[in-house]
Design a protein around this motif. Sequence first.
Motif, PDB file in Angstrom:
ATOM      1  N   LEU A 151     -49.816  26.237-152.846  1.00 21.75           N
ATOM      2  CA  LEU A 151     -48.362  26.353-152.749  1.00 21.75           C
ATOM      3  C   LEU A 151     -47.912  27.787-153.000  1.00 21.75           C
ATOM      4  CD1 LEU A 151     -45.793  24.770-152.262  1.00 21.75           C
ATOM      5  CD2 LEU A 151     -45.755  24.134-154.677  1.00 21.75           C
ATOM      6  N   VAL A 152     -48.519  28.443-153.979  1.00 17.55           N
ATOM      7  CA  VAL A 152     -48.206  29.852-154.243  1.00 17.55           C
ATOM      8  C   VAL A 152     -48.582  30.709-153.037  1.00 17.55           C
ATOM      9  CG1 VAL A 152     -48.828  31.846-155.647  1.00 17.55           C
ATOM     10  CG2 VAL A 152     -48.366  29.653-156.749  1.00 17.55           C
ATOM     11  N   SER A 153     -49.705  30.377-152.414  1.00 24.98           N
ATOM     12  CA  SER A 153     -50.125  31.117-151.230  1.00 24.98           C
ATOM     13  C   SER A 153     -49.108  30.984-150.094  1.00 24.98           C
ATOM     14  CB  SER A 153     -51.494  30.623-150.758  1.00 24.98           C
ATOM     15  OG  SER A 153     -51.919  31.316-149.612  1.00 24.98           O
ATOM     16  N   VAL A 154     -48.544  29.795-149.926  1.00 27.44           N
ATOM     17  CA  VAL A 154     -47.519  29.604-148.905  1.00 27.44           C
ATOM     18  C   VAL A 154     -46.288  30.444-149.233  1.00 27.44           C
ATOM     19  CG1 VAL A 154     -45.956  27.934-147.826  1.00 27.44           C
ATOM     20  CG2 VAL A 154     -48.328  27.307-148.265  1.00 27.44           C
ATOM     21  N   ARG A 155     -45.965  30.542-150.520  1.00 26.61           N
ATOM     22  CA  ARG A 155     -44.818  31.378-150.904  1.00 26.61           C
ATOM     23  C   ARG A 155     -45.033  32.834-150.481  1.00 26.61           C
ATOM     24  NH1 ARG A 155     -43.150  31.515-157.096  1.00 26.61           N
ATOM     25  NH2 ARG A 155     -45.240  32.426-157.305  1.00 26.61           N
ATOM     26  N   VAL A 156     -46.251  33.356-150.747  1.00 29.25           N
ATOM     27  CA  VAL A 156     -46.544  34.740-150.369  1.00 29.25           C
ATOM     28  C   VAL A 156     -46.543  34.884-148.850  1.00 29.25           C
ATOM     29  CG1 VAL A 156     -48.235  36.591-150.516  1.00 29.25           C
ATOM     30  CG2 VAL A 156     -47.871  35.093-152.487  1.00 29.25           C
ATOM     31  N   MET A 157     -47.132  33.912-148.160  1.00 25.38           N
ATOM     32  CA  MET A 157     -47.146  33.945-146.694  1.00 25.38           C
ATOM     33  C   MET A 157     -45.734  33.974-146.122  1.00 25.38           C
ATOM     34  SD  MET A 157     -46.519  31.862-143.869  1.00 25.38           S
ATOM     35  CE  MET A 157     -46.698  30.176-144.410  1.00 25.38           C
ATOM     36  N   ALA A 195     -53.660  30.242-147.826  1.00 25.55           N
ATOM     37  CA  ALA A 195     -53.547  28.790-147.883  1.00 25.55           C
ATOM     38  C   ALA A 195     -54.171  28.188-146.630  1.00 25.55           C
ATOM     39  CB  ALA A 195     -52.080  28.379-147.973  1.00 25.55           C
ATOM     40  N   PRO A 196     -54.851  27.050-146.752  1.00 30.27           N
ATOM     41  CA  PRO A 196     -55.416  26.402-145.567  1.00 30.27           C
ATOM     42  C   PRO A 196     -54.321  25.704-144.770  1.00 30.27           C
ATOM     43  CG  PRO A 196     -55.840  25.064-147.520  1.00 30.27           C
ATOM     44  CD  PRO A 196     -55.136  26.298-147.991  1.00 30.27           C
ATOM     45  N   LEU A 197     -53.977  26.267-143.623  1.00 31.28           N
ATOM     46  CA  LEU A 197     -52.888  25.735-142.810  1.00 31.28           C
ATOM     47  C   LEU A 197     -53.388  25.122-141.506  1.00 31.28           C
ATOM     48  CD1 LEU A 197     -50.194  28.528-143.313  1.00 31.28           C
ATOM     49  CD2 LEU A 197     -50.427  26.357-144.531  1.00 31.28           C
ATOM     50  N   ASP A 198     -54.651  24.741-141.478  1.00 31.75           N
ATOM     51  CA  ASP A 198     -55.209  24.114-140.284  1.00 31.75           C
ATOM     52  C   ASP A 198     -54.372  22.903-139.899  1.00 31.75           C
ATOM     53  OD1 ASP A 198     -57.215  25.967-140.546  1.00 31.75           O
ATOM     54  OD2 ASP A 198     -58.624  24.597-141.504  1.00 31.75           O
ATOM     55  N   GLY A 199     -54.089  22.756-138.626  1.00 35.36           N
ATOM     56  CA  GLY A 199     -53.327  21.614-138.136  1.00 35.36           C
ATOM     57  C   GLY A 199     -51.851  21.889-137.962  1.00 35.36           C
ATOM     58  N   LEU A 200     -51.331  22.923-138.615  1.00 33.78           N
ATOM     59  CA  LEU A 200     -49.911  23.254-138.481  1.00 33.78           C
ATOM     60  C   LEU A 200     -49.669  23.886-137.116  1.00 33.78           C
ATOM     61  CD1 LEU A 200     -47.079  23.601-139.806  1.00 33.78           C
ATOM     62  CD2 LEU A 200     -47.866  25.851-140.597  1.00 33.78           C
ATOM     63  N   SER A 201     -48.739  23.342-136.362  1.00 32.63           N
ATOM     64  CA  SER A 201     -48.485  23.889-135.032  1.00 32.63           C
ATOM     65  C   SER A 201     -47.006  23.826-134.677  1.00 32.63           C
ATOM     66  CB  SER A 201     -49.319  23.158-133.971  1.00 32.63           C
ATOM     67  OG  SER A 201     -48.881  21.829-133.795  1.00 32.63           O
ATOM     68  N   CYS A 202     -46.638  24.675-133.711  1.00 29.31           N
ATOM     69  CA  CYS A 202     -45.238  24.834-133.316  1.00 29.31           C
ATOM     70  C   CYS A 202     -45.197  25.064-131.812  1.00 29.31           C
ATOM     71  CB  CYS A 202     -44.652  26.017-134.081  1.00 29.31           C
ATOM     72  SG  CYS A 202     -42.984  26.475-133.631  1.00 29.31           S
ATOM     73  N   ARG A 203     -45.533  24.034-131.031  1.00 27.12           N
ATOM     74  CA  ARG A 203     -45.765  24.258-129.599  1.00 27.12           C
ATOM     75  C   ARG A 203     -44.797  23.530-128.675  1.00 27.12           C
ATOM     76  NH1 ARG A 203     -52.432  23.853-130.067  1.00 27.12           N
ATOM     77  NH2 ARG A 203     -52.588  25.523-131.630  1.00 27.12           N
ATOM     78  N   TRP A 204     -44.120  22.512-129.161  1.00 31.08           N
ATOM     79  CA  TRP A 204     -43.195  21.775-128.297  1.00 31.08           C
ATOM     80  C   TRP A 204     -41.866  22.523-128.190  1.00 31.08           C
ATOM     81  CZ3 TRP A 204     -44.954  18.004-125.358  1.00 31.08           C
ATOM     82  CH2 TRP A 204     -46.071  17.275-125.771  1.00 31.08           C
TER      83      TRP A 204
END
Length: 402
Positions: A104-110, A184-193
């Motif tokens: 979660l902290v990694s997502v904040r930095v990202m 952070a492991p963000l595998d699977g997150l997508s924004c394609r539609w």
Amino acid sequence: MTDVSAESELFYQFLPVFSDFAKVSDAAAFVPLPEDWTLLASDIVRSRDAIAAGRYKDVNMVAAAVVAAVLNVAGRADLPFVFGGDGALVAVPPGLVDAASSALVSVRVMARETSGLRLRVAAIPVAALRKAGADLRVAKFELSRGNNLAMFSGGGIELAEAILKDEDRVEPYQLAEPDVVEAAPLDGLSCRWEPLPARRGRMATLLLRPASGRVEELSGILEDLRGMLGIDLTGSDPASAPVRRSSLRFRFPPAGLKLEARMVGWKKGRWRTYLAGLAACAAFVFGVATGRRVGPFEPERYLHQVALNTDFRKFDDTLRLVLDLDPRELAALTAYLVREEVGGRLSYGLHVSDEALMTCLVFSLEDNRHIHFIDGADGGYARAAQDLKQRLADGMARGAPA
């Protein structure tokens, strides 16, 4: 690990599921989360400014990244979570708290480094919420086989959100940022539609709270929506669902792929992530165009499941809906909400737009493990939340003694 702790770790995985959304009004369907669990909470500070600047897709992606990161750390195990458009909450068992908090902290930095968004994050023990007078009870709604969505009651989510937005109250629970932050492991997150156009009229993003706060009150509200307004939310594929095969639009290359690459490839390389996504998109287009299976991707099966595996209806102390309504339904809904608010039966916030946005977590095409987060365009949930806040303030002002 003792038997008691093992039972706590596996609590949600073995929680019974229900598939009729009407059961969300059954208090007996909700079970208390174990005392030793923790609620990981996140909220984008000043998200309204980002939304006003047209950056609602960035906001949605950061919120979805929170869920993706925690689920990936958990080995993609079933965990209860809430996607709120400009934030997200995930409940985790004791054995996952440290790893999930780091993610979660990694997502904040990202979020800060890729989008300039400030993400406030905290780890609030369930025991602390109960000590403060709220409860955190959960039920498990089955979207399709293997894909579930958590429903919450008891006031715990509402209290956690209030704590998160208060700089003083959140201080004891805020997560510290180390000198070195791993990706952070963000595998699977997508924004394609592409955005989902309203097929029937307009997209209504609605936040609705029974005045009593009791889940049982939802029964009458759902029945009113169905019987009086013709808006049935109880079937597996309601007419008002915002996602249909006919509304799914895909362009090549996807407009959102650069945003996806920027966030998912934050540490491992944006261009490598972009090119890998581009190859996957090419395979997708080929499969849909020919109807042929491409590796684990079965076009017809996947597109059918996309429509089922969306979170357009959910409950977490607040009924959250994104609905595709025709003009008659929208007018009837608006009149009903105003009437019931004046009568003291409910509180609500509403935002109406022409489209909805979809952000995806696709963990396994072969096993059909994927879920799709829906939000109204132009910051639907955030704007509905602001409308709800204003209506509550206006109601307090009207009810205040002279």
